[in-house]
Design a protein around this motif. Structure first.
Motif, PDB file in Angstrom:
ATOM      1  N   ILE A   1      38.356  39.861  66.241  1.00 47.60           N
ATOM      2  CA  ILE A   1      38.573  38.578  65.586  1.00 47.60           C
ATOM      3  C   ILE A   1      40.019  38.127  65.748  1.00 47.60           C
ATOM      4  N   GLU A   2      40.951  39.026  65.476  1.00 46.40           N
ATOM      5  CA  GLU A   2      42.362  38.658  65.427  1.00 46.40           C
ATOM      6  C   GLU A   2      42.927  38.256  66.783  1.00 46.40           C
ATOM      7  N   VAL A   3      42.514  38.924  67.861  1.00 41.86           N
ATOM      8  CA  VAL A   3      43.089  38.590  69.176  1.00 41.86           C
ATOM      9  C   VAL A   3      42.463  37.337  69.772  1.00 41.86           C
ATOM     10  N   GLY A   4      41.336  36.884  69.215  1.00 48.61           N
ATOM     11  CA  GLY A   4      40.760  35.624  69.655  1.00 48.61           C
ATOM     12  C   GLY A   4      39.467  35.699  70.432  1.00 48.61           C
ATOM     13  N   CYS A   5      38.869  36.874  70.560  1.00 50.88           N
ATOM     14  CA  CYS A   5      37.596  36.999  71.291  1.00 50.88           C
ATOM     15  C   CYS A   5      36.522  36.107  70.684  1.00 50.88           C
ATOM     16  N   VAL A   6      36.593  35.903  69.363  1.00 51.38           N
ATOM     17  CA  VAL A   6      35.562  35.138  68.653  1.00 51.38           C
ATOM     18  C   VAL A   6      35.573  33.652  68.996  1.00 51.38           C
ATOM     19  N   ALA A   7      36.602  33.188  69.698  1.00 44.82           N
ATOM     20  CA  ALA A   7      36.616  31.779  70.084  1.00 44.82           C
ATOM     21  C   ALA A   7      35.409  31.444  70.948  1.00 44.82           C
ATOM     22  N   CYS A   8      34.966  32.412  71.740  1.00 45.83           N
ATOM     23  CA  CYS A   8      33.806  32.213  72.614  1.00 45.83           C
ATOM     24  C   CYS A   8      32.628  33.105  72.242  1.00 45.83           C
ATOM     25  N   HIS A   9      32.921  34.316  71.805  1.00 44.81           N
ATOM     26  CA  HIS A   9      31.867  35.281  71.470  1.00 44.81           C
ATOM     27  C   HIS A   9      31.640  35.286  69.968  1.00 44.81           C
ATOM     28  N   ASN A  10      30.707  34.432  69.545  1.00 39.18           N
ATOM     29  CA  ASN A  10      30.420  34.308  68.118  1.00 39.18           C
ATOM     30  C   ASN A  10      28.929  34.053  67.931  1.00 39.18           C
ATOM     31  N   GLY A  11      28.519  33.819  66.693  1.00 40.67           N
ATOM     32  CA  GLY A  11      27.122  33.570  66.406  1.00 40.67           C
ATOM     33  C   GLY A  11      26.296  34.839  66.340  1.00 40.67           C
ATOM     34  N   ALA A  12      24.994  34.688  66.235  1.00 42.56           N
ATOM     35  CA  ALA A  12      24.102  35.839  66.101  1.00 42.56           C
ATOM     36  C   ALA A  12      24.107  36.722  67.344  1.00 42.56           C
ATOM     37  N   LEU A  13      24.299  36.111  68.518  1.00 41.09           N
ATOM     38  CA  LEU A  13      24.263  36.877  69.765  1.00 41.09           C
ATOM     39  C   LEU A  13      25.641  37.372  70.187  1.00 41.09           C
ATOM     40  N   VAL A  14      26.668  37.003  69.446  1.00 39.63           N
ATOM     41  CA  VAL A  14      28.058  37.301  69.822  1.00 39.63           C
ATOM     42  C   VAL A  14      28.316  36.720  71.223  1.00 39.63           C
ATOM     43  N   GLY A  15      27.963  35.465  71.375  1.00 39.57           N
ATOM     44  CA  GLY A  15      28.089  34.758  72.652  1.00 39.57           C
ATOM     45  C   GLY A  15      26.804  34.014  72.955  1.00 39.57           C
ATOM     46  N   GLY A  16      26.718  33.497  74.185  1.00 42.13           N
ATOM     47  CA  GLY A  16      25.493  32.849  74.616  1.00 42.13           C
ATOM     48  C   GLY A  16      25.258  31.464  74.075  1.00 42.13           C
ATOM     49  N   ASN A  17      26.305  30.832  73.522  1.00 45.30           N
ATOM     50  CA  ASN A  17      26.095  29.512  72.919  1.00 45.30           C
ATOM     51  C   ASN A  17      27.074  28.445  73.414  1.00 45.30           C
TER      52      ASN A  17
END
Length: 335
Positions: A213-229
């Motif tokens: 979360i802190e380094v910024g991966c969640v900017a793209c990898h988020n949601g239920a699939l941790v990405g794909g959206n």
């Protein structure tokens, strides 16, 4: 108490109990992620037990290909978590242009394929019937004719599509396979964590989640699939091939749109089961998850992640490994 001492105690977690830190991390995680649903329903293709059972058979059916050699499971194998261990898989007539990712949880993505040229799992299955890198049939009609000669399938299609005068069509083949894929949901310990069980993750996995979360991966990898959206350029800060050592440079969605801004843009892959589905990236150019994480830090975030950061992030990613549904853990007996 002196201010400097208070700050020191806060940093080492003395002032606040560990339980509070876990709750804080959970609250933070819930801002970006959500638990997996039980299935990925479609208004255009309602899931029924009859469709799912038919789709499971068809997923493993080599007779869908022009040479009776290739099935969906050829490129999305059970033993590799419904993905391919090869950088690029051979189809019926031609090598696939990109790595075949897992179909587990795939139906929850906003589009299909690395470059988004398939709108959903049904569209992907339908176009695979005639695609040379997939089944390579000369026409949809040729597939339909072949399946109609198998009495067992005639009966199963009738049960799965009772309102259709002619149930065996290419579109219904795709709907059955799609219905099966929409049930391929793999909840993991991360889902337990998101639902409130803070003990579901190890301390290292929690550090990795926080780092993710802190380094910024969640900017793209988020949601239920941790990405794909969403779509994203691969190589925001530096060219991806500088680090992946890719044999050829793929221009991504530019092949679809011909827009300059879409060069090197790909669908952000979901990270569910990522520890089980090497190799990585659109061309399968990287075999190690640790290396893939470090490369993502360089080219997407402009950061040189430390060994400790990479280690912790990988630990978190391993917590995304889920259980394959019971009826999808072994191939069915085909008619």
């Amino acid at each position: 108490m002196r201010k400097s001492v208070l700050i020191s105690l806060l940093l080492v977690g003395v002032v606040f109990p560990k339980g509070d830190a876990d709750k804080e991390l959970l609250a933070k995680a819930k801002q970006f992620f959500s638990p997996l649903p039980k299935s990925f329903p479609s208004a255009d293709n309602p899931i029924t037990p009859q469709k799912v059972e038919l789709g499971r058979l068809l997923f493993f059916e080599r007779r869908l290909s022009v040479n009776d050699m290739v099935s969906c499971a050829t490129c999305h194998a059970i033993e590799y978590y419904y993905a391919s261990p090869a950088p690029k898989q051979m189809g019926a007539l031609k090598l696939q242009p990109r790595h075949a990712p897992t179909v587990l949880n795939s139906a929850g993505q906003f589009v299909q394929h690395w470059i988004g040229n398939r709108k959903d799992v049904e569209d992907q299955a339908l176009q695979s019937l005639t695609g040379p890198p997939a089944f390579g049939n000369p026409s949809k009609e040729s597939v339909e004719e072949k399946i109609r000669k198998i009495p067992y399938y005639v009966e199963l299609f009738r049960k799965a599509f009772p309102k259709d005068k002619e149930p065996i069509t290419a579109e219904n083949i795709a709907k059955a396979i799609g219905a099966f894929e929409r049930t391929l949901v793999t909840p993991s310990r991360f889902d337990d964590f998101l639902k409130g069980n803070t003990k579901a993750l190890t301390p290292e996995e929690k550090r990795g989640l926080n780092t993710f979360i802190e380094v910024g991966c969640v900017a793209c990898h988020n949601g239920a699939l941790v990405g794909g959206n969403m779509y994203q350029k691969f190589g925001i800060y530096e060219p991806y091939w500088k680090y992946t050592k890719s044999e050829s440079i793929d221009e991504g969605r530019y092949a679809v749109t011909k827009k300059e801004e879409d060069k090197y843009v790909f669908k952000v892959p979901p990270l569910r089961n990522v520890a089980m589905t090497a190799p990585y990236f659109h061309d399968g150019s990287v075999a190690s998850l640790e290396e893939a994480v470090w490369i993502m830090g360089k080219v997407q975030l402009g950061k040189d992640l430390s060994k400790e950061q990479v280690r912790d992030i990988v630990a978190f990613l391993k917590s995304l490994t889920g259980k394959i549904p019971e009826d999808a853990r072994k191939p069915p007996i085909l008619p």
